[in-house]
Design a protein around this motif. Structure first.
Motif, PDB file in Angstrom:
ATOM      1  N   MET A   1       0.781  -0.978  -0.178  1.00  0.00           N
ATOM      2  CA  MET A   1      -0.037   0.188  -0.036  1.00  0.00           C
ATOM      3  C   MET A   1       0.876   1.230   0.162  1.00  0.00           C
ATOM      4  O   MET A   1       1.786   1.401   0.894  1.00  0.00           O
ATOM      5  CB  MET A   1      -0.760   0.007   1.209  1.00  0.00           C
ATOM      6  N   LYS A   2       0.667   2.106  -1.032  1.00  0.00           N
ATOM      7  CA  LYS A   2       1.611   3.419  -1.186  1.00  0.00           C
ATOM      8  C   LYS A   2       0.651   4.545  -0.384  1.00  0.00           C
ATOM      9  O   LYS A   2      -0.278   4.801  -0.688  1.00  0.00           O
ATOM     10  CB  LYS A   2       1.674   3.702  -2.492  1.00  0.00           C
ATOM     11  N   GLN A 428      -2.576   1.009  -4.687  1.00  0.00           N
ATOM     12  CA  GLN A 428      -3.005   0.130  -3.624  1.00  0.00           C
ATOM     13  C   GLN A 428      -4.501  -0.630  -4.037  1.00  0.00           C
ATOM     14  O   GLN A 428      -4.643  -0.789  -5.259  1.00  0.00           O
ATOM     15  CB  GLN A 428      -2.963   0.602  -2.247  1.00  0.00           C
ATOM     16  N   SER A 429      -5.318  -0.863  -3.207  1.00  0.00           N
ATOM     17  CA  SER A 429      -6.427  -1.438  -3.540  1.00  0.00           C
ATOM     18  C   SER A 429      -7.577  -0.369  -4.056  1.00  0.00           C
ATOM     19  O   SER A 429      -8.733  -1.128  -4.347  1.00  0.00           O
ATOM     20  CB  SER A 429      -7.049  -2.386  -2.216  1.00  0.00           C
ATOM     21  N   HIS A 430      -7.524   0.847  -4.049  1.00  0.00           N
ATOM     22  CA  HIS A 430      -8.600   1.574  -4.674  1.00  0.00           C
ATOM     23  C   HIS A 430      -9.778   1.237  -3.871  1.00  0.00           C
ATOM     24  O   HIS A 430     -10.776   1.648  -4.458  1.00  0.00           O
ATOM     25  CB  HIS A 430      -8.685   1.326  -6.149  1.00  0.00           C
ATOM     26  N   PHE A 709     -10.402  -7.378  -8.769  1.00  0.00           N
ATOM     27  CA  PHE A 709     -10.095  -8.618  -8.930  1.00  0.00           C
ATOM     28  C   PHE A 709      -9.256  -8.871 -10.330  1.00  0.00           C
ATOM     29  O   PHE A 709      -9.733  -8.093 -11.377  1.00  0.00           O
ATOM     30  CB  PHE A 709     -11.110  -9.482  -8.806  1.00  0.00           C
ATOM     31  N   LEU A 710      -8.253  -9.648 -10.420  1.00  0.00           N
ATOM     32  CA  LEU A 710      -7.732 -10.131 -11.647  1.00  0.00           C
ATOM     33  C   LEU A 710      -8.167 -11.590 -12.119  1.00  0.00           C
ATOM     34  O   LEU A 710      -8.454 -12.440 -10.992  1.00  0.00           O
ATOM     35  CB  LEU A 710      -6.357 -10.207 -11.604  1.00  0.00           C
ATOM     36  N   ASP A 724      -3.982  -6.677  -4.989  1.00  0.00           N
ATOM     37  CA  ASP A 724      -2.779  -6.291  -4.278  1.00  0.00           C
ATOM     38  C   ASP A 724      -2.097  -7.480  -3.446  1.00  0.00           C
ATOM     39  O   ASP A 724      -1.629  -7.341  -2.628  1.00  0.00           O
ATOM     40  CB  ASP A 724      -3.351  -5.056  -3.085  1.00  0.00           C
ATOM     41  N   ASN A 725      -2.451  -8.592  -4.019  1.00  0.00           N
ATOM     42  CA  ASN A 725      -1.854  -9.816  -3.421  1.00  0.00           C
ATOM     43  C   ASN A 725      -1.221 -10.727  -4.578  1.00  0.00           C
ATOM     44  O   ASN A 725      -2.033 -11.098  -5.440  1.00  0.00           O
ATOM     45  CB  ASN A 725      -3.077 -10.588  -2.564  1.00  0.00           C
TER      46      ASN A 725
END
Length: 782
Positions: A1-2, A428-430, A709-710, A724-725
């Motif tokens: 996380m930035k 980061q995760s938005h 999600f990807l 982010d994982n």
């Protein structure tokens, strides 16, 4: 996380700059419109991210620093930015990537709010006209303004300042911008008043965390992680006073922690910020005037700042709340509850790290949060002021309604009484970490019969999210309305005007009239869709609602296969971008079919294209079968980026829904697959996603959902990752019957997922929201 580590308004107040924990700088500017001719900072007018070429974000040198050890710092004068992230300090125009990569020819000047283009040759280390142990000064560069914010050319000198210890804080003198103070990890301080002259002093026991000049008193006040304040004469850097922070009487010294300092507009009174307290002191003797100490059960203070007129103090806390105090009495004017500006998210702890006051309007300020987002806040009521001092004890006070402004680059603004604009850049995760695997579309709600040939490409309509465009291996193009489970459109491959085709294409069709669909895609507003075929041709159709789909254009785009297509809007003109086996990328007017550009530079067939369009930056990524990734502006300047894909393999590239994160998926000649996220600023791989297996042939497909999600088709199943994982989140085989590398596609909201079947049909998977969407359509139809 930035995280947002530093936050600063421009001197005009028309823009705001953030320095992230990874060393990347971002700057937003309020647009000038009829309702805001001066470009003032206000929530009633949209703002935009000022984007240089995406691979040239201003980025501090962090090569010798572990990310967790970085201590970002920055200081903005009238004309220059001084910034560091525990590495080399950059002074003047930001040229780190120019020097490092020796490729980029344009860059962003943050304090002058302009994009500039380098005209003179790149510097070499031996070209330094002055050099010492501390400075390297390169020859003057001549730069021209790319956007017309400044009327004349800029002539400047850039300096790289090398200190013996990592830099942890920096500050400009308020009157003389040639005087710079640098605080370092080893607790020492240097004051420079020209490139080769500096004063050096020591007085702290821990790293320097705050510096502030007073031009009135001719002193520099420093603070450190040792909770100590020191006052130094700027004439000879003699220590004039020193004091450790104290808790309330009888409670001893404050615990060691980062301590920051800021002078009042009178340059005599000083604000001191510590996790346990804020206090005002009178310099140079450091007499404590007021002190506001948190209770033991209270949340720690994260930052505080004077308002621009010095009459208020804005304080942020680790629980997300904001306090507004009067400077003269430290009475609480109001308290802002975090729910007023932070979206509810029980699984993600978000709070402000830094706070910045508007330089001209005393009731406006901005917050930089731990999730990388930035907000501007201003009061709704009380005649535009933050309440009044309440007649209560113990610091209690009423909450207040706030306005908020989250920064984004999109043109669409939420027209609600309280405006909420999503952040433009968060690495980061938005805000998507609040989603779980239960939000993924995994329930099979529809399965079509055999379509006659395997599916090659699919795309959901961007607005009518129950319309699915499908292209097959035998050249068939279909549109399905998945809500009613009806196919509303079907076309087989057929050249519409064979007589106007090239002889090469005519000869190819004479031998074999079949062609495969390589790519189908809707344009951004869903009024057109394109089909790229394996033989020269691109077909464009227009969509008029319902089942009214008409022929629009036929373009003989390339010699050989058209491997990919995309839509872009350079200069607000809708265009079709194509690539092919002839090693070229071409851009076509989507209305007339006229060729606008032809880009040459690849040395192998171009496998995929990925147009990138924002309001400031418009270019095209392309990837060829030899694993080369290039980027092109809409001009004749040649490729601006040339990098190797992982394994030098063919890749498909795509951006996240908000356009801030770039991903690629590919398979090399050893049939090893990869799915990665790129750092566009440095063109390095930021994250590798684990769990893909060797392909038995061909390149798999992947897609990105709006909610973070990807997904990739692999091993006869669909695999999902949180963005982010690195590790697989979950998988589904969609009740079986999937090919080794199924074709997949999310709808815009990520509530539906189309997956190709081994029997040449497809399945629709849905999450609870997707099921509700389909049921709503069914009820409306029947």
């Amino acid at each position: 996380m930035k995280q947002v580590s530093r936050l600063t308004y421009s001197n005009s107040g028309h823009a705001i700059q953030a320095l992230l924990s990874n060393g990347v700088h971002k700057l937003w500017e309020w647009q000038k419109e009829n309702a805001n001719l001066e470009g003032r900072a206000t929530i009633s007018v949209k703002i935009e991210l000022r984007q240089p070429p995406a691979w040239n974000w201003m980025t501090n040198d962090t090569s010798d620093t572990n990310p967790e050890d970085a201590v970002p710092c920055s200081a903005l004068s009238m004309n220059d930015l001084l910034s560091a992230s525990r590495g080399t300090i950059l002074c003047g125009i930001f040229l780190l990537l120019l020097i490092k990569e020796k490729k980029v020819k344009s860059f962003f000047h943050p304090s002058r709010d302009v994009m500039v283009e380098l005209l003179s040759p790149f510097p070499k280390k031996g070209d330094a006209i002055e050099a010492s142990a501390s400075w390297h000064i390169w020859p003057t560069f001549t730069c021209k303004v790319v956007n017309t914010i400044l009327p004349a050319d800029i002539h400047t000198t850039t300096a790289f300042l090398h200190t013996p210890s990592p830099t942890t804080f920096s500050a400009f003198h308020p009157q003389d911008k040639t005087i710079i103070a640098i605080g370092m990890e080893d607790s020492s301080i240097r004051i420079y008043n020209n490139p080769r002259t500096y004063f050096h002093c020591r007085g702290h026991q821990e790293r320097i965390t705050g510096l502030a000049f007073s031009g009135v008193l001719n002193v520099l006040v420093s603070s450190g992680a040792d909770s100590q304040l020191c006052v130094w004469s700027t004439d000879g850097l003699e220590k004039r006073a020193s004091k450790f922070l104290q808790m309330l009487p009888g409670r001893g010294a404050a615990p060691p922690a980062d301590t920051r300092v800021q002078f009042h507009v009178d340059q005599i009174h000083l604000l001191v910020v510590h996790k346990t307290q804020i206090a005002t002191y009178e310099a140079p003797d450091l007499e404590c005037l007021h002190q506001w100490v948190t209770r033991e059960a209270s949340s720690p203070i994260t930052d505080a700042t004077f308002s621009c007129n010095g009459q208020s103090i804005y304080v942020s806390f680790e629980d997300g709340s904001i306090g507004v105090l009067t400077t003269s009495t430290f009475r609480l004017r109001c308290c802002i509850n975090p729910t007023a500006y932070i979206p509810a998210n029980p699984s993600l702890r978000v709070y402000p790290l830094v706070i910045a006051a508007h330089p001209w309007e005393p009731n406006k300020f901005a917050l930089g949060l731990t999730d990388g987002s930035v907000y501007m806040l201003e009061p709704l009521g009380s005649k535009g002021k933050w309440g009044t001092p309440p007649p209560v004890k113990n610091g209690a006070g009423p909450s207040t309604t706030t306005r908020r402004n989250r920064f984004r680059s999109t043109r669409k603004v939420n027209n609600l009484p309280v405006k909420i604009l999503p952040v433009t850049y968060k690495n980061q995760s938005h805000g998507q970490s609040s989603y779980s695997s239960d939000d993924l579309p995994k329930n099979v709600v529809m399965s079509t019969p055999n379509q006659g040939s395997p599916i090659k490409s699919m795309d959901f309509h961007p607005e009518q999210q129950i319309l699915l465009l499908v292209g097959t291996n035998m050249g068939d193009v279909m549109v399905w309305e998945v809500g009613s489970r009806a196919r509303i459109f079907l076309r087989n491959f057929k050249v519409r005007d064979l007589g106007s085709c090239s002889r090469t294409l005519q000869a190819s069709l004479a031998n074999d009239y079949r062609a495969s669909v390589n790519r189908v895609m809707w344009c951004p507003d869903g009024t057109l869709f394109g089909v790229a075929y394996s033989k020269h041709i691109v077909h464009i159709y227009s969509y008029h609602g319902g089942d009214d789909i008409r022929n629009h254009l036929e373009i003989e785009a390339h010699v050989g296969s058209v491997n990919d297509l995309g839509f872009s809007c350079p200069n607000k003109q809708l265009c079709v971008v194509t690539c092919g086996d002839d090693w070229l990328i071409k851009v076509w007017d989507a209305v007339t079919g006229a060729k606008q550009h032809s880009f040459k530079g690849h040395e192998a067939p171009v496998y995929s294209v990925c147009p990138r369009c924002t309001e400031n930056v418009q270019f095209i990524y392309s990837a060829s079968t030899d694993g080369k990734i290039k980027a092109w502006f809409y001009d004749d300047g040649g490729p601006r980026v040339d990098y190797d894909a992982p394994g030098r393999s063919s890749v498909v590239m795509a951006f996240s829904a908000d356009g801030t994160r770039l991903f690629s998926h590919g398979t090399n000649i050893e049939e090893e697959s990869h799915l990665v996220e790129w750092d566009e600023g440095m063109w390095t791989i930021r994250r590798w996603y684990c769990g893909l297996r060797r392909k038995l042939g061909g390149i798999g497909q992947f897609d990105i959902s709006k909610n973070g999600f990807l997904a990739a088709g692999d091993e006869c199943m669909v695999k999902f990752w949180d963005m982010d994982n690195n590790n697989i989140l979950t998988t589904t085989d969609a009740e079986g019957g999937l090919p080794a590398s199924p074709c997949i596609r999310f709808n815009k909201e990520g509530t539906l997922l189309a997956v190709s079947k081994i029997d040449s049909g497809f399945k629709i998977l849905a999450n609870p929201d997707g099921i509700m969407l389909l049921r709503t359509v069914e009820n409306w139809l029947f």
